[in-house]
Scaffold this active site. Structure first.
Site, mmCIF file in Angstrom:
data_model
loop_
_atom_site.group_PDB
_atom_site.id
_atom_site.type_symbol
_atom_site.label_atom_id
_atom_site.label_comp_id
_atom_site.label_asym_id
_atom_site.label_seq_id
_atom_site.Cartn_x
_atom_site.Cartn_y
_atom_site.Cartn_z
ATOM 1 N N LYS A 22 0.910 -1.269 0.093
ATOM 2 C CA LYS A 22 -0.071 0.047 0.036
ATOM 3 C C LYS A 22 0.605 1.281 0.029
ATOM 4 C CE LYS A 22 -3.866 -0.279 2.138
ATOM 5 N NZ LYS A 22 -4.801 -0.413 3.121
ATOM 6 N N ARG A 91 -3.428 3.074 8.619
ATOM 7 C CA ARG A 91 -3.628 1.987 7.842
ATOM 8 C C ARG A 91 -2.488 0.787 7.614
ATOM 9 N NH1 ARG A 91 -8.195 2.253 4.071
ATOM 10 N NH2 ARG A 91 -9.224 4.444 4.365
ATOM 11 N N GLY A 100 -8.191 -7.094 4.387
ATOM 12 C CA GLY A 100 -8.954 -7.335 5.715
ATOM 13 C C GLY A 100 -8.514 -7.999 6.763
ATOM 14 N N MET A 102 -5.674 -7.249 8.573
ATOM 15 C CA MET A 102 -5.011 -6.412 9.463
ATOM 16 C C MET A 102 -6.086 -5.328 9.761
ATOM 17 S SD MET A 102 -1.021 -7.091 8.920
ATOM 18 C CE MET A 102 -1.286 -6.684 7.079
ATOM 19 N N ARG A 335 -3.335 -1.324 -6.395
ATOM 20 C CA ARG A 335 -2.499 -2.567 -6.209
ATOM 21 C C ARG A 335 -2.744 -3.487 -7.466
ATOM 22 N NH1 ARG A 335 -5.803 -4.514 -0.995
ATOM 23 N NH2 ARG A 335 -7.653 -4.937 -1.682
ATOM 24 N N HIS A 451 -15.406 -8.089 1.580
ATOM 25 C CA HIS A 451 -14.518 -8.891 2.042
ATOM 26 C C HIS A 451 -14.567 -10.345 1.573
ATOM 27 C CE1 HIS A 451 -13.552 -11.923 5.152
ATOM 28 N NE2 HIS A 451 -12.464 -11.232 5.133
ATOM 29 N N SER A 770 16.074 -41.085 -8.869
ATOM 30 C CA SER A 770 14.704 -40.742 -8.694
ATOM 31 C C SER A 770 14.250 -40.581 -7.287
ATOM 32 C CB SER A 770 13.781 -41.475 -9.712
ATOM 33 O OG SER A 770 12.271 -40.992 -9.293
ATOM 34 N N CYS A 838 9.911 -38.393 -8.099
ATOM 35 C CA CYS A 838 8.722 -39.139 -8.311
ATOM 36 C C CYS A 838 7.796 -39.112 -7.222
ATOM 37 C CB CYS A 838 8.716 -40.827 -8.781
ATOM 38 S SG CYS A 838 9.845 -41.653 -7.758
ATOM 39 N N TYR A 858 13.752 -34.281 -14.872
ATOM 40 C CA TYR A 858 12.320 -34.300 -14.875
ATOM 41 C C TYR A 858 11.732 -34.572 -13.486
ATOM 42 C CZ TYR A 858 12.704 -39.330 -13.677
ATOM 43 O OH TYR A 858 13.075 -40.587 -13.062
#
Length: 886
Positions: A22, A91, A100, A102, A335, A451, A770, A838, A858
């Site tokens: 912000k 703020r 919403g 904080m 934002r 919200h 693997s 894997c 991979y």
């Protein structure tokens, strides 16, 4: 001494780590010359110091005083002065948006004296007393910790007494009465009067915002969104501008594109005679932003121009908060806006087509998590539906579940495995846990910027907001709709976040068009499918890592290939011994060594060959890694206790086979079977078992070649901890392969910590590694996955020991470190060593990016996750060096 406070003229959008999102964006808009109220930002560094030291850092108070004096000079007013007061908002503003979660305090500087000065300056006594009661209400709840329901009940009592339904029906006298009531509540609940000194109000508000970083809902939101816990929040102190100065004033939220669909146009909400919290809280229903064109044409034209400026500057969808004070437009925030997964893919491609970004940047703008959400089902067109009502389509998707009317109830039923829809008048940040537990959210108030809508979109939850025809009775756990329709807690409802429709009962769902696209049946004329296709093709062209699938049947293998798998990274042969074949495994166990055992193995071999031949056919021309049998044999036998009871009850009538089985089960019983006779140990302890599997693999290769196929077998030996184990099995496998003229790579799973630490030795005998990260995680942490997740993981998450379960996302510091060691030491021994993964982490987006960074060739995952892994493997290339890939 560090600098803790920055004027808006000193910052820019690239300082989010220091100034929060912000503050950085307020500075950026100021530098662009947009109408931003003057103010300053207290840094995240100050917050971290406050949280660690338990108080404001030395020197911060002096810096705040200096910047406040500069702000007072700019505005020509002093904070809380009785005759002409400067008022400020305080703020929060973290690096990552946490809507919403904080605290915010508006109208700081008002007291019994300055309220009269504000009334005189504004010429509106109602506005002054309304602002004062808002300050006490917000300050009492967020700073002093008073139950906000006490203030709400007092407000409702006044409205009820006047016979009105919203704040607009109250006058100055009503608000003055509320101020007195709120001060009484404050004194009663805290034992102290509401602080009248404006400087005390400012200091206490700053400390409350810092403290809210560790509020329960903020911690829960960070965990859900995987935001680091050590960032802290900045605090923005901004000169107040007022949207509650009559009907020619107002406040709103705007999006430069529709955050639900990605379409360009005018999207947002506006509320006359209101402050910003009224919009996001959803306590009054807003009007669509385009109505501002009729209400205030000049401000509307100016706003559209600013929206265009911001989108072109940020090169992305922007979420904008603004206030109009008697015809004067002020920008309060911008934002990069949260969006649904569908909107994310559409917008990324749109911006690339417009030349604002290139395709690499477009690929970086979407995530594997978003793609996974797009693959969930939606409501079908067929089937009877009973429409209850229609609200705003706040966050798309199809959700079916039992209606519940509190977060606690949502959590309770979800913990039992039941699907629920959280229903409320409007949600608050305290409802976050229930929203996480629910399949979807339905509210009777609020719009697309409330919200509920913002948080649901961020989490990928289905949400319908502003269903005004519903009368929600949270206390009675029911709601009523048009025509007298009544839904009690536990009744099933269905909500469509794409259309805003709410249905009674269960509506059938159908496959996502994105899944149909991956399955080769999609409509390429669909705009979303086209966007997904564009980005998937670009990801495939950019990624370095291949993507394989974990598949144990020809059907799974075929689907994986349709989804883009480039081979099989894990074929688990033990799964082939379940079902009807369990009897054959029992025969093998009971046979013991010698001819009887060989007979049992001979019975299994042709079945194994057929299994492998079907998978080779489905994956023709691509590698298929077959893991030799891994689990302990007792997993194929009856439960010890059950079988003991059965034999005992039968007595002399117990069958010889049951008696033999019981003896075998007792002989094979282990206190900790996951660390016992399994994997390579089993192959060495039961001669002929692995040889049978290797012969079956070789025979399947020969058969497929004879049929004109191109089978590419790789044999993987599990649970190796010492190179000598691998050498014994490898040598036997090579002899069998040589006899049949078949060539196949032979490698091992790295799933035992010792294997990772001795990878240099093991690579002398292995052609590939693997990483079996499920077992590697269990053994590294000393966890039994089947037991600990339910036992204490929730507590570990609450305490911050885990940011996320190590079974969901790779633990880089521990398991990841072992992997990194194995990669470097293995390749130091064998330069052409093939490396893959894997475990289930192979389909986790963050883990895929880690695998790219340490140099794996991979990843392999379940067929459904293959597209996610493909996308993230491409993103890993285009975001290399960018730690902010969240």
């Amino acid at each position: 001494m560090p600098k803790y406070v920055y004027d808006f003229t000193e910052g820019n959008k690239d300082l989010k780590d220091l100034l929060g999102g912000k503050g950085a964006n307020l500075a950026e808009m100021t530098n662009l010359g947009l109408p931003v109220p003057p103010g300053f930002t207290i840094t995240t560094e100050a917050c971290r110091s406050y949280l660690s030291e338990g108080g404001l850092p030395a020197g911060l108070g002096d810096e705040i005083d200096t910047h406040l004096a500069s702000l007072e000079k700019t505005m020509g007013r002093r904070l809380g002065a009785p005759d002409d007061p400067l008022l400020v908002s305080v703020r929060s503003g973290a690096k990552f948006s946490m809507p919403g979660m904080m605290e915010t305090v508006l109208n700081v500087g008002l007291n019994d004296d300055s309220v009269h000065g504000l009334a005189k300056r504004s010429g509106d006594e109602r506005h002054a007393w309304d602002s004062y009661r808002r300050l006490i209400q917000m300050f009492g709840r967020t700073v002093l910790g008073i139950d906000g329901a006490l203030f709400e009940c007092a407000l409702e009592d006044v409205k009820h007494g006047k016979g009105v339904t919203d704040d607009l029906g109250l006058d100055a006298g009503d608000f003055q009465h509320l101020v007195d009531t709120y001060k009484e509540i404050t004194l009663d609940r805290t034992g102290s009067a509401f602080p009248a000194d404006p400087r005390d109000q400012l200091r206490m508000a700053v400390e409350a915002v810092f403290g809210s970083w560790n509020a329960e809902r903020a911690v829960l939101y960070r965990r859900q969104e995987r935001i680091p816990a050590d960032l802290g929040t900045a605090v923005n102190v901004v000169a107040m501008v007022f949207g509650n100065l009559g009907m020619e004033s107002g406040t709103g939220v705007a999006f430069t594109r529709d955050p639900g669909t990605g379409q360009q146009g005018v999207y947002g909400d506006y509320l006359q005679n209101a402050q910003g919290e009224d919009v996001v809280a959803g306590i009054r229903n807003t009007v669509p932003l385009e109505r501002l064109r009729d209400i205030d044409p000049e401000s509307y034209r100016e706003l559209l121009g600013i929206m265009s400026t911001l989108e072109n500057h940020y090169r992305d969808l922007c979420d904008i908060e603004f206030t109009i004070e008697r015809g004067k437009l002020w920008m309060l925030q911008t934002r990069v806006g949260k969006r649904t997964p569908a909107a994310a893919f559409r917008i990324a491609v749109q911006l690339a087509d417009q030349g604002l970004i290139d395709m690499d940047e477009a690929l970086a703008r979407v995530t594997g998590e978003q793609l996974a959400q797009l693959m969930f089902p939606r409501f079908g067109e067929s089937g009877g539906r009973r429409l209850i009502t229609k609200g705003m389509n706040a966050s798309p998707g199809a959700a079916v579940g039992k209606a519940v009317f509190s977060s606690a109830r949502a959590e309770e039923l979800a913990a039992r495995g039941e699907d629920v829809i959280l229903v409320s008048r409007e949600t608050t940040p305290d409802d976050l846990s229930g929203m996480i537990a629910a399949r979807g959210v339905l509210t009777s108030r609020g719009g697309k910027t409330s919200h509920a809508a913002v948080v649901a979109r961020g989490m990928g939850k289905t949400c319908v907001c502003g269903a005004e025809q519903l009368d929600v009775d949270a206390e009675g756990r029911r709601f009523t709709g048009p025509g007298g329709v009544e839904v009690a807690e536990g009744d099933v409802i269905s909500i469509d976040g794409g259309t805003g429709e709410v249905f009674l009962g269960e509506v059938p769902v159908v496959a996502s068009p994105v899944v149909e696209y991956f399955d080769g049946r999609g409509d390429t004329g669909d705009e979303l499918v086209r966007a997904v296709d564009r980005l998937m093709r670009h990801a495939d062209g950019r990624r370095r890592m291949a993507v394989r699938a974990n598949a144990d049947t020809p059907e799974d293998a075929a689907r994986a290939r349709r989804f883009g798998a480039q081979g099989i990274g894990l074929c688990r042969t033990e799964h082939m011994f379940l079902g009807e074949r369990r009897q054959l495994v029992e025969d093998l166990i009971l046979a013991g060594p010698g001819a009887a055992r060989q007979k049992a193995l001979d019975a299994l071999e042709p079945l194994q060959k057929a299994d492998f031949a079907g998978i080779f056919e489905a994956m023709d021309g691509t590698p298929v890694t077959i893991r030799l049998i891994d689990p302990p044999l007792h997993e194929f036998l009856p439960d010890l206790t059950s079988l003991s009871v059965k034999v005992a009850l039968a007595g002399d009538d117990a069958t010889p086979r049951d008696r033999e089985l019981l003896a075998a089960v007792r002989r094979l019983h282990e206190q900790n079977p996951m660390l016992g006779l399994r994997g390579v140990r089993l192959g060495l302890a039961v001669p002929g078992l692995f040889a049978m599997q290797v012969r079956a693999i070789a025979a399947a290769v020969v058969e497929r070649r004879a049929a004109g196929g191109d089978p590419r077998a790789e044999i993987m030996i599990p649970l190796v901890g010492a190179v000598q184990e691998l050498e014994h099995v490898r040598d036997e496998a090579r002899r069998i392969l040589a006899e049949t003229g078949v060539e196949a790579m032979i490698g091992t799973m790295i799933e035992v910590p010792r294997a990772a630490l001795t990878a240099g030795q093991i690579a002398e005998a292995a052609e590939f590694f693997s990483f079996g990260t499920n077992d590697l995680t269990q053994m590294t942490w000393g966890f039994s996955r089947d037991d600990v997740e339910a036992a204490f993981f929730a507590r570990y998450l609450d305490l911050g020991i885990f940011g996320v379960s190590p079974f969901e996302t790779l633990d880089r510091a521990g398991v990841g470190r072992l992997m990194d060691i194995a990669v470097h030491e293995g390749r130091a021994t064998r330069g052409d060593l093939k490396l893959g993964i894997c475990g289930e982490h192979g389909g986790d987006p963050e883990s895929v990016r880690f695998c790219h960074r340490i140099g794996l060739d991979y990843v392999s995952c379940s067929p459904f996750r293959v597209p996610v892994a493909r996308l993230e493997a491409g993103r890993a290339v285009v975001t290399a060096g960018d730690s902010d890939t969240r």
